[in-house]
Write an enzyme that holds these catalytic residues in place. Structure first.
Site, PDB file in Angstrom:
ATOM      1  N   ARG A 230       0.843  -1.190   0.000  1.00  0.00           N
ATOM      2  CA  ARG A 230       0.000   0.000   0.000  1.00  0.00           C
ATOM      3  C   ARG A 230       0.883   1.247   0.000  1.00  0.00           C
ATOM      4  NH1 ARG A 230      -3.580  -1.984  -1.868  1.00  0.00           N
ATOM      5  NH2 ARG A 230      -5.717  -2.268  -1.182  1.00  0.00           N
ATOM      6  N   GLU A 259      -2.832   8.107  -5.472  1.00  0.00           N
ATOM      7  CA  GLU A 259      -2.966   7.441  -6.774  1.00  0.00           C
ATOM      8  C   GLU A 259      -4.109   8.075  -7.548  1.00  0.00           C
ATOM      9  OE1 GLU A 259      -3.207   3.163  -6.298  1.00  0.00           O
ATOM     10  OE2 GLU A 259      -1.394   3.115  -5.085  1.00  0.00           O
ATOM     11  N   HIS A 278      -0.134   0.431  -9.840  1.00  0.00           N
ATOM     12  CA  HIS A 278      -0.978  -0.445  -9.003  1.00  0.00           C
ATOM     13  C   HIS A 278      -1.483  -1.662  -9.802  1.00  0.00           C
ATOM     14  CE1 HIS A 278      -3.622  -0.356  -5.159  1.00  0.00           C
ATOM     15  NE2 HIS A 278      -3.425  -1.601  -5.552  1.00  0.00           N
TER      16      HIS A 278
HETATM   17  N1  LIG Z   1      -0.510  -4.119  -5.200  1.00  0.00           N
HETATM   18  C1  LIG Z   1      -1.693  -4.708  -5.207  1.00  0.00           C
HETATM   19  O1  LIG Z   1      -2.440  -4.638  -6.165  1.00  0.00           O
HETATM   20  C2  LIG Z   1      -2.142  -5.505  -4.025  1.00  0.00           C
HETATM   21  C3  LIG Z   1      -2.907  -6.664  -4.225  1.00  0.00           C
HETATM   22  C4  LIG Z   1      -3.310  -7.396  -3.108  1.00  0.00           C
HETATM   23  C5  LIG Z   1      -2.972  -6.966  -1.827  1.00  0.00           C
HETATM   24  N2  LIG Z   1      -2.245  -5.834  -1.687  1.00  0.00           N
HETATM   25  C6  LIG Z   1      -1.809  -5.381  -0.360  1.00  0.00           C
HETATM   26  O2  LIG Z   1      -0.766  -6.254   0.114  1.00  0.00           O
HETATM   27  C7  LIG Z   1      -0.720  -6.221   1.536  1.00  0.00           C
HETATM   28  C8  LIG Z   1      -0.618  -7.624   2.114  1.00  0.00           C
HETATM   29  O3  LIG Z   1      -1.776  -8.364   1.781  1.00  0.00           O
HETATM   30  P1  LIG Z   1      -2.015  -9.855   2.361  1.00  0.00           P
HETATM   31  O4  LIG Z   1      -3.197 -10.391   1.639  1.00  0.00           O
HETATM   32  O5  LIG Z   1      -0.745 -10.616   2.381  1.00  0.00           O
HETATM   33  O6  LIG Z   1      -2.441  -9.484   3.834  1.00  0.00           O
HETATM   34  P2  LIG Z   1      -2.379 -10.422   5.137  1.00  0.00           P
HETATM   35  O7  LIG Z   1      -3.370  -9.834   6.061  1.00  0.00           O
HETATM   36  O8  LIG Z   1      -2.514 -11.851   4.769  1.00  0.00           O
HETATM   37  O9  LIG Z   1      -0.901 -10.177   5.703  1.00  0.00           O
HETATM   38  C9  LIG Z   1      -0.482  -8.963   6.272  1.00  0.00           C
HETATM   39  C10 LIG Z   1       0.597  -9.294   7.311  1.00  0.00           C
HETATM   40  O10 LIG Z   1       1.113  -8.072   7.834  1.00  0.00           O
HETATM   41  C11 LIG Z   1       1.386  -8.285   9.226  1.00  0.00           C
HETATM   42  N3  LIG Z   1       1.421  -6.993   9.905  1.00  0.00           N
HETATM   43  C12 LIG Z   1       0.400  -6.204  10.332  1.00  0.00           C
HETATM   44  N4  LIG Z   1       0.864  -5.093  10.940  1.00  0.00           N
HETATM   45  C13 LIG Z   1       2.220  -5.188  10.898  1.00  0.00           C
HETATM   46  C14 LIG Z   1       3.267  -4.348  11.377  1.00  0.00           C
HETATM   47  N5  LIG Z   1       2.999  -3.201  12.011  1.00  0.00           N
HETATM   48  N6  LIG Z   1       4.536  -4.744  11.153  1.00  0.00           N
HETATM   49  C15 LIG Z   1       4.819  -5.907  10.497  1.00  0.00           C
HETATM   50  N7  LIG Z   1       3.862  -6.767  10.059  1.00  0.00           N
HETATM   51  C16 LIG Z   1       2.582  -6.395  10.244  1.00  0.00           C
HETATM   52  C17 LIG Z   1       0.241  -9.160   9.704  1.00  0.00           C
HETATM   53  O11 LIG Z   1       0.573  -9.877  10.869  1.00  0.00           O
HETATM   54  C18 LIG Z   1       0.045 -10.087   8.513  1.00  0.00           C
HETATM   55  O12 LIG Z   1       0.764 -11.305   8.690  1.00  0.00           O
HETATM   56  C19 LIG Z   1      -1.967  -5.436   1.948  1.00  0.00           C
HETATM   57  O13 LIG Z   1      -1.593  -4.104   2.208  1.00  0.00           O
HETATM   58  C20 LIG Z   1      -2.860  -5.481   0.711  1.00  0.00           C
HETATM   59  O14 LIG Z   1      -3.788  -4.417   0.673  1.00  0.00           O
HETATM   60  C21 LIG Z   1      -1.803  -5.104  -2.748  1.00  0.00           C
HETATM   61  O1  LIG Z   2      -8.377  -3.632  -7.711  1.00  0.00           O
HETATM   62  C1  LIG Z   2      -7.151  -3.626  -7.885  1.00  0.00           C
HETATM   63  O2  LIG Z   2      -6.623  -3.811  -8.968  1.00  0.00           O
HETATM   64  C2  LIG Z   2      -6.206  -3.432  -6.673  1.00  0.00           C
HETATM   65  C3  LIG Z   2      -6.435  -4.488  -5.663  1.00  0.00           C
HETATM   66  C4  LIG Z   2      -5.503  -4.570  -4.480  1.00  0.00           C
HETATM   67  O3  LIG Z   2      -4.838  -3.423  -4.169  1.00  0.00           O
HETATM   68  C5  LIG Z   2      -6.272  -5.147  -3.322  1.00  0.00           C
HETATM   69  O4  LIG Z   2      -6.290  -4.574  -2.245  1.00  0.00           O
HETATM   70  O5  LIG Z   2      -6.864  -6.225  -3.533  1.00  0.00           O
END
Ligand SMILES: NC(=O)c1ccc[n+]([C@@H]2O[C@H](COP(=O)([O-])OP(=O)(O)OC[C@H]3O[C@@H](n4cnc5c(N)ncnc54)[C@H](O)[C@@H]3O)[C@@H](O)[C@H]2O)c1
Ligand SMILES: O=C(O)CC[C@@H](O)C(=O)O
Length: 526
Positions: A230, A259, A278
């Site tokens: 994020r 964004e 993104h």
């Molecule tokens: N770029 C994209 O398009 C995209 C797509 C999907 C998810 N994401 C993002 O990726 C990230 C991870 O997603 P996920 O599905 O693996 O989530 P998840 O909830 O499975 O994992 C997140 C991890 O972060 C840890 N965490 C929370 N606070 C913390 C801190 N202060 N310090 C260290 N660790 C901490 C939690 O314990 C957890 O294990 C999220 O921010 C999500 O929104 C981005």
């Molecule tokens: O919709 C998207 O492409 C971004 C999704 C991603 O950031 C999420 O949080 O699942």
């Protein structure tokens, strides 16, 4: 027939599912005012990250029963406003896990081998083999920040590429990290020792700018950092300066503080910074997964069935839900409270159902307690469906006990959390018109309704201590809404519970524990 509005581009597989039970209008790129104008006709809204569902939109959606986010993050939905209106918010917590993990890995390899700039150079007609000499990832150290779903998959693949793995995640057990081949370390060590750092944490008040000028200064000058989680987790200005000044070797970002990315120093840096718009979830497979996952839930809710991945309302049958809802709110509140009192990593949660609750269906209450406990770590990613699995993966053991003879309140719930920093307990009950009251903290009797921001102290019951704490809070401009002391014996140990109007400013906790007689202080957001 029900009506569904799809306001962001969604895979056709999702639209086909919705069409089984509803009239579907796909209308993307709407301005907020246009959405407010038409939302009143719809029973469901399906979005991706493009539509910002504000309180105003939710209030205009007088027929809305469900909002479906085709993806993980519901940070573009005002979930409390939806909850207040009884609108279910669902997401797809796992549909794009692999896509996001593979994007982070692609970013790491692209950075190492300068692929975007090498490609651009050949397309310009050049044949420059000197500028683009890269580095291998084999035998290098990858630091994974956040070992959840995406971080775990990145770690598994990186291990197979011969990388050494460090991980920082205060909410993950050492056993879970070891299963993934990771050594659990603190953030400082990870920043110092990693050749590559990849971020997979949610954006929360604790993680905002967790990577800043100070943490970046700890990295090796040859190290590179990747953020596909994020925007705002990294301080972009500090990052641009660190790369420009050669303090670190490079960075790859998929997500940004704002964004679409506007004017930014990041754009001006050549091959050592890679930027993508993104795209983490943008694979055909992920878009089919999230569209199907969320469309099925919208279909089910429109048919009167429970949703399996509700962010705000449990996936239980409506009759059970109605009966248990107030107790589930109690359990979730107590879970949030005990998790924050325990701090650090919780290893054991004991849920004790007392009085008439001892005869009740306990499983939903245990799940709600776990959801509250894990909220600090997982925010909207933990729900009533995955709380159990998430707790297991974090190595949290759960013990459930019952005491039907407890008679202080008709029914009460006691949670005790044991973690790396010690053991804490809280008890609560529903009083009067089903209002939640905290009735005990760490064995000290109190009777206070919880509020959003609270401060708890463990102190010696002695004259003047309340006044000193009050003056100290006053000097930091903290307004106390209510205060209560719980003690077992006069002038013995005591607990103070304060409801405050705003979050405590940084640094004040340390000042509070310097007040003579105060042994510990805990700040809690519920
Ligand atoms: N770029 C994209 O398009 C995209 C797509 C999907 C998810 N994401 C993002 O990726 C990230 C991870 O997603 P996920 O599905 O693996 O989530 P998840 O909830 O499975 O994992 C997140 C991890 O972060 C840890 N965490 C929370 N606070 C913390 C801190 N202060 N310090 C260290 N660790 C901490 C939690 O314990 C957890 O294990 C999220 O921010 C999500 O929104 C981005
Ligand atoms: O919709 C998207 O492409 C971004 C999704 C991603 O950031 C999420 O949080 O699942």
């Amino acid at each position: 027939m029900s009506k569904v509005l799809v306001s962001d581009p969604i895979d056709q597989a999702g639209i086909d599912i919705l069409s089984q039970v509803a009239t579907v209008d796909v209308n993307t790129g709407l301005k907020p005012a246009e959405l407010i104008e038409i939302i009143g006709q719809y029973d469901a809204l399906m979005i991706r990250s493009g539509t910002r569902v504000t309180q105003e939109i939710i209030e205009a959606g007088t027929q809305l029963k469900i909002i479906g986010r085709a993806g993980v993050g519901v940070d573009n939905v005002d979930v409390p406003a939806a909850t207040r209106r009884g609108i279910v918010v669902v997401n797809s917590p796992e549909g794009n896990t692999i896509a996001a993990a593979e994007h982070a890995l692609a970013m790491m390899l692209s950075l190492s081998r300068h692929i975007p700039d090498a490609n651009a150079s050949v397309k310009r007609g050049e044949w420059d083999r000197k500028t683009f000499v890269g580095a291998e990832v084999y035998k290098k150290t990858l630091g994974v920040v956040g070992l959840g779903k995406i971080g775990s998959h990145v770690a598994t693949v990186a291990k197979a590429m011969g990388m050494k793995l460090l991980a920082y995640d205060p909410f993950i057990s050492t056993e879970r990290a070891e299963q993934l081949g990771c050594q659990l370390v603190d953030l400082d060590l990870l920043m110092q020792q990693s050749d590559y750092i990849t971020l997979h944490i949610p954006k929360t008040p604790e993680t905002t700018h967790i990577i800043n000028a100070t943490t970046l200064a700890k990295m090796k000058p040859t190290a590179r950092i990747i953020n596909c989680a994020r925007g705002g987790i990294i301080d972009e200005a500090a990052l641009a300066a660190a790369v420009k000044e050669g303090k670190i070797a490079g960075a790859a970002l998929d997500v940004f503080e704002s964004e679409p990315l506007g004017e930014s120093d990041l754009r001006a840096i050549g091959k050592d910074i890679i930027l993508t718009p993104h795209l983490g979830a943008s694979t055909t497979e992920a878009q089919v997964n999230v569209a199907i996952d969320v469309a099925e839930q919208i279909r089910d809710v429109l048919l009167g069935l429970p949703a399996r991945s509700a962010v705000n309302i449990p996936g239980l049958g409506p009759d059970v839900l109605e009966e248990l809802k107030p107790y589930m709110q109690l359990a979730e509140t107590l879970g949030k409270l005990v998790g924050q009192l325990a701090g650090g990593r919780v290893e054991l949660l004991t849920v004790r159902l007392q009085g008439e609750l001892a005869t009740n269906k306990s499983q939903p209450l245990v799940i709600a307690s776990l959801k509250g406990l894990l909220h600090q770590a997982l925010r909207e990613r933990v729900n009533y469906v995955n709380a159990n699995i998430e707790a297991k993966e974090r190595g949290i053991r759960v013990i459930e006990t019952r005491d039907a003879s407890a008679r202080d309140y008709a029914g009460s719930l006691r949670l005790e959390a044991t973690g790396t920093l010690g053991t804490h307990s809280v008890t609560g009950a529903l009083l009067g018109d089903k209002e939640i009251h905290l009735t005990d903290v760490d064995g000290f009797p109190i009777n206070v309704p919880p509020s959003k921001y609270m401060l708890f102290t463990l102190h010696r019951d002695m004259p003047g201590i309340i006044g000193k704490l009050g003056s100290l809070l006053g000097s930091f401009n903290v307004n106390i809404a209510s205060m209560q002391v719980g003690r077992k014996i006069v002038r013995g140990d005591a607990v103070m519970a304060l409801s405050i109007d705003d979050p405590l400013p940084d640094g004040i906790l340390a000042e509070i524990t310097k007040v003579p007689g105060i042994r510990d202080a805990y700040t809690v957001t519920l």
